[in-house]
Design a protein around this motif. Structure first.
Motif, PDB file in Angstrom:
ATOM      1  N   ALA A 198       0.849  -1.187   0.000  1.00 23.82           N
ATOM      2  CA  ALA A 198       0.000   0.000   0.000  1.00 23.82           C
ATOM      3  C   ALA A 198       0.886   1.240   0.000  1.00 23.82           C
ATOM      4  CB  ALA A 198      -0.929   0.013   1.206  1.00 23.82           C
ATOM      5  N   ALA A 199       0.487   2.263  -0.760  1.00 18.86           N
ATOM      6  CA  ALA A 199       1.261   3.498  -0.869  1.00 18.86           C
ATOM      7  C   ALA A 199       0.367   4.599  -1.411  1.00 18.86           C
ATOM      8  CB  ALA A 199       2.460   3.293  -1.787  1.00 18.86           C
ATOM      9  N   SER A 200       0.871   5.824  -1.380  1.00 18.13           N
ATOM     10  CA  SER A 200       0.126   6.953  -1.940  1.00 18.13           C
ATOM     11  C   SER A 200       0.309   7.041  -3.448  1.00 18.13           C
ATOM     12  CB  SER A 200       0.578   8.263  -1.283  1.00 18.13           C
ATOM     13  OG  SER A 200       1.973   8.451  -1.451  1.00 18.13           O
ATOM     14  N   ASP A 201       1.348   6.390  -3.978  1.00 18.77           N
ATOM     15  CA  ASP A 201       1.596   6.333  -5.420  1.00 18.77           C
ATOM     16  C   ASP A 201       1.188   4.967  -5.956  1.00 18.77           C
ATOM     17  OD1 ASP A 201       2.910   8.923  -5.951  1.00 18.77           O
ATOM     18  OD2 ASP A 201       4.438   8.165  -4.593  1.00 18.77           O
ATOM     19  N   PRO A 202       0.962   4.844  -7.282  1.00 18.31           N
ATOM     20  CA  PRO A 202       0.652   3.534  -7.851  1.00 18.31           C
ATOM     21  C   PRO A 202       1.698   2.501  -7.445  1.00 18.31           C
ATOM     22  CG  PRO A 202       0.306   5.233  -9.489  1.00 18.31           C
ATOM     23  CD  PRO A 202       0.928   5.915  -8.300  1.00 18.31           C
ATOM     24  N   ILE A 203       1.238   1.308  -7.093  1.00 16.82           N
ATOM     25  CA  ILE A 203       2.126   0.274  -6.592  1.00 16.82           C
ATOM     26  C   ILE A 203       1.718  -1.088  -7.137  1.00 16.82           C
ATOM     27  CG2 ILE A 203       0.728   0.021  -4.487  1.00 16.82           C
ATOM     28  CD1 ILE A 203       3.296  -0.736  -2.990  1.00 16.82           C
ATOM     29  N   GLY A 204       2.713  -1.920  -7.366  1.00 18.56           N
ATOM     30  CA  GLY A 204       2.482  -3.310  -7.708  1.00 18.56           C
ATOM     31  C   GLY A 204       3.403  -4.166  -6.862  1.00 18.56           C
ATOM     32  N   VAL A 205       2.901  -5.290  -6.367  1.00 19.87           N
ATOM     33  CA  VAL A 205       3.746  -6.245  -5.650  1.00 19.87           C
ATOM     34  C   VAL A 205       3.544  -7.618  -6.272  1.00 19.87           C
ATOM     35  CG1 VAL A 205       3.688  -4.959  -3.475  1.00 19.87           C
ATOM     36  CG2 VAL A 205       2.008  -6.777  -3.861  1.00 19.87           C
ATOM     37  N   ASP A 206       4.570  -8.456  -6.152  1.00 16.44           N
ATOM     38  CA  ASP A 206       4.453  -9.811  -6.683  1.00 16.44           C
ATOM     39  C   ASP A 206       5.357 -10.749  -5.901  1.00 16.44           C
ATOM     40  OD1 ASP A 206       3.249 -11.504  -8.838  1.00 16.44           O
ATOM     41  OD2 ASP A 206       5.358 -11.944  -9.190  1.00 16.44           O
ATOM     42  N   VAL A 207       4.893 -11.977  -5.716  1.00 13.48           N
ATOM     43  CA  VAL A 207       5.685 -13.020  -5.075  1.00 13.48           C
ATOM     44  C   VAL A 207       5.678 -14.245  -5.982  1.00 13.48           C
ATOM     45  CG1 VAL A 207       3.677 -13.795  -3.703  1.00 13.48           C
ATOM     46  CG2 VAL A 207       6.002 -14.431  -3.018  1.00 13.48           C
ATOM     47  N   GLU A 208       6.846 -14.853  -6.150  1.00 15.53           N
ATOM     48  CA  GLU A 208       7.003 -15.984  -7.058  1.00 15.53           C
ATOM     49  C   GLU A 208       7.840 -17.075  -6.401  1.00 15.53           C
ATOM     50  OE1 GLU A 208       5.683 -16.294 -10.066  1.00 15.53           O
ATOM     51  OE2 GLU A 208       4.859 -14.250 -10.194  1.00 15.53           O
ATOM     52  N   PRO A 209       7.437 -18.349  -6.525  1.00 13.78           N
ATOM     53  CA  PRO A 209       8.301 -19.437  -6.088  1.00 13.78           C
ATOM     54  C   PRO A 209       9.384 -19.684  -7.133  1.00 13.78           C
ATOM     55  CG  PRO A 209       6.313 -20.335  -7.048  1.00 13.78           C
ATOM     56  CD  PRO A 209       6.157 -18.831  -7.059  1.00 13.78           C
ATOM     57  N   ALA A 210      10.536 -20.169  -6.702  1.00  9.02           N
ATOM     58  CA  ALA A 210      11.583 -20.533  -7.660  1.00  9.02           C
ATOM     59  C   ALA A 210      11.121 -21.774  -8.419  1.00  9.02           C
ATOM     60  CB  ALA A 210      12.887 -20.806  -6.930  1.00  9.02           C
ATOM     61  N   PRO A 211      11.068 -21.728  -9.757  1.00  8.96           N
ATOM     62  CA  PRO A 211      10.574 -22.864 -10.543  1.00  8.96           C
ATOM     63  C   PRO A 211      11.660 -23.919 -10.743  1.00  8.96           C
ATOM     64  CG  PRO A 211      11.196 -21.100 -12.014  1.00  8.96           C
ATOM     65  CD  PRO A 211      11.438 -20.582 -10.618  1.00  8.96           C
ATOM     66  N   GLU A 212      11.289 -25.034 -11.370  1.00 11.00           N
ATOM     67  CA  GLU A 212      12.282 -26.017 -11.785  1.00 11.00           C
ATOM     68  C   GLU A 212      13.180 -25.391 -12.850  1.00 11.00           C
ATOM     69  OE1 GLU A 212      12.732 -28.994 -10.494  1.00 11.00           O
ATOM     70  OE2 GLU A 212      11.049 -28.738  -9.092  1.00 11.00           O
ATOM     71  N   LEU A 213      14.408 -25.905 -12.965  1.00 15.34           N
ATOM     72  CA  LEU A 213      15.378 -25.347 -13.899  1.00 15.34           C
ATOM     73  C   LEU A 213      14.836 -25.316 -15.320  1.00 15.34           C
ATOM     74  CD1 LEU A 213      18.168 -24.317 -14.712  1.00 15.34           C
ATOM     75  CD2 LEU A 213      18.949 -26.710 -14.764  1.00 15.34           C
ATOM     76  N   GLU A 214      14.227 -26.417 -15.770  1.00 13.93           N
ATOM     77  CA  GLU A 214      13.732 -26.472 -17.146  1.00 13.93           C
ATOM     78  C   GLU A 214      12.649 -25.425 -17.385  1.00 13.93           C
ATOM     79  OE1 GLU A 214      13.947 -28.971 -15.053  1.00 13.93           O
ATOM     80  OE2 GLU A 214      15.579 -30.193 -15.902  1.00 13.93           O
ATOM     81  N   VAL A 215      11.794 -25.213 -16.390  1.00 10.48           N
ATOM     82  CA  VAL A 215      10.724 -24.219 -16.518  1.00 10.48           C
ATOM     83  C   VAL A 215      11.314 -22.816 -16.582  1.00 10.48           C
ATOM     84  CG1 VAL A 215       8.697 -23.203 -15.394  1.00 10.48           C
ATOM     85  CG2 VAL A 215       9.053 -25.689 -15.356  1.00 10.48           C
ATOM     86  N   ALA A 216      12.303 -22.538 -15.725  1.00  9.26           N
ATOM     87  CA  ALA A 216      12.942 -21.220 -15.729  1.00  9.26           C
ATOM     88  C   ALA A 216      13.591 -20.933 -17.074  1.00  9.26           C
ATOM     89  CB  ALA A 216      13.981 -21.151 -14.616  1.00  9.26           C
ATOM     90  N   GLU A 217      14.287 -21.918 -17.630  1.00 12.00           N
ATOM     91  CA  GLU A 217      14.976 -21.710 -18.904  1.00 12.00           C
ATOM     92  C   GLU A 217      13.982 -21.512 -20.042  1.00 12.00           C
ATOM     93  OE1 GLU A 217      19.157 -24.124 -18.082  1.00 12.00           O
ATOM     94  OE2 GLU A 217      17.470 -25.185 -18.983  1.00 12.00           O
ATOM     95  N   GLN A 218      12.843 -22.191 -19.989  1.00 13.08           N
ATOM     96  CA  GLN A 218      11.845 -22.049 -21.035  1.00 13.08           C
ATOM     97  C   GLN A 218      11.158 -20.684 -20.953  1.00 13.08           C
ATOM     98  OE1 GLN A 218      11.254 -24.096 -23.556  1.00 13.08           O
ATOM     99  NE2 GLN A 218       9.635 -22.783 -24.398  1.00 13.08           N
ATOM    100  N   LEU A 219      10.750 -20.282 -19.746  1.00 12.96           N
ATOM    101  CA  LEU A 219      10.051 -19.010 -19.587  1.00 12.96           C
ATOM    102  C   LEU A 219      10.974 -17.821 -19.820  1.00 12.96           C
ATOM    103  CD1 LEU A 219       7.829 -19.738 -16.442  1.00 12.96           C
ATOM    104  CD2 LEU A 219       7.131 -19.687 -18.840  1.00 12.96           C
TER     105      LEU A 219
END
Length: 222
Positions: free
Chosen positions: A110-131
């Protein structure tokens, strides 16, 4: 030139409780949110969604002085097409906010200016390399030059920063994931990694050129 004051950013990093959905108090949710809870087949998904949205209402109620069940949400205009499906906003307050959840972690900003937050799990190696192929060339290079065992974490960090920025803009993935290099700040936006641990990467993006003062909370207010 007068220096622009820092934006005060409040962030909540919360763990989803390991309880059945029947034990959650979801009375603060509106009719549409309760309907969404009921659409999930897995109880764990009902718990995650219900807890995340009840927590969001609790946080925003504490910051605005409104009752959590009386908060009403709308959508800002989409920067891509002007349609009413941009970032979520409060109908009766200028306070900006963002919500993200994955696995057993919920992130609220939360903030007075536009804000975005995101949380991501570390994927498998093959998935990370593909994405990674969908990312900005400089981001792809950072992933490709990392040791194989480090690539999932490097990807998760970059993806969390990118999702946070796109949420803050209000475009989501309607904007090409390769368009922006999120390894640092972007024009008019400050991007910050958030310490959440537990195999997750998290980030915030705030629509201000001045670095933010960030307060991270681990429990709900009140």
């Amino acid at each position: 030139m007068q220096q622009q004051p820092q934006t005060d950013v409040q962030v909540w990093a919360l763990r989803v409780p390991g309880v059945p959905s029947s034990s959650l108090d979801l009375s603060v949710l509106d009719e549409e949110e309760r309907r969404r809870v009921d659409t999930f087949v897995r109880d764990a998904d009902r718990v995650r969604y219900g807890f995340a949205h009840a927590a969001l209402r609790t946080v925003l109620a504490g910051l605005t002085g409104s009752a959590p069940d009386l908060l009403r949400f709308a959508r800002a205009s989409c920067p891509c097409c002007g349609g009413p499906h941009g970032r979520p906003v409060l109908a009766s307050s200028a306070l900006e906010f963002s919500l993200s959840y994955s696995g057993d972690l919920v992130l609220i900003g939360a903030a007075s200016d536009p804000i975005g937050v995101d949380v991501e799990p570390a994927p498998e190696l093959e998935v990370a390399e593909q994405l990674a192929k969908a990312l900005h060339p400089a981001e792809r290079e950072e992933i490709e030059t990392a040791l194989p065992e480090d690539r999932p974490a490097v990807f998760a960090r970059l993806w969390a920063r990118k999702e946070a920025y796109l949420k803050g803009l209000g475009t989501g993935l309607g904007r090409d994931a390769a368009a922006d290099d999120v390894r640092g700040d972007l024009p008019g936006w400050c991007l910050t990694d958030l310490p959440v641990g537990g195999g997750y990467a998290a980030a915030q993006a705030v629509g201000t050129p001045t670095p933010s003062t960030v307060h991270v909370h681990r429990t709900l207010p009140g």
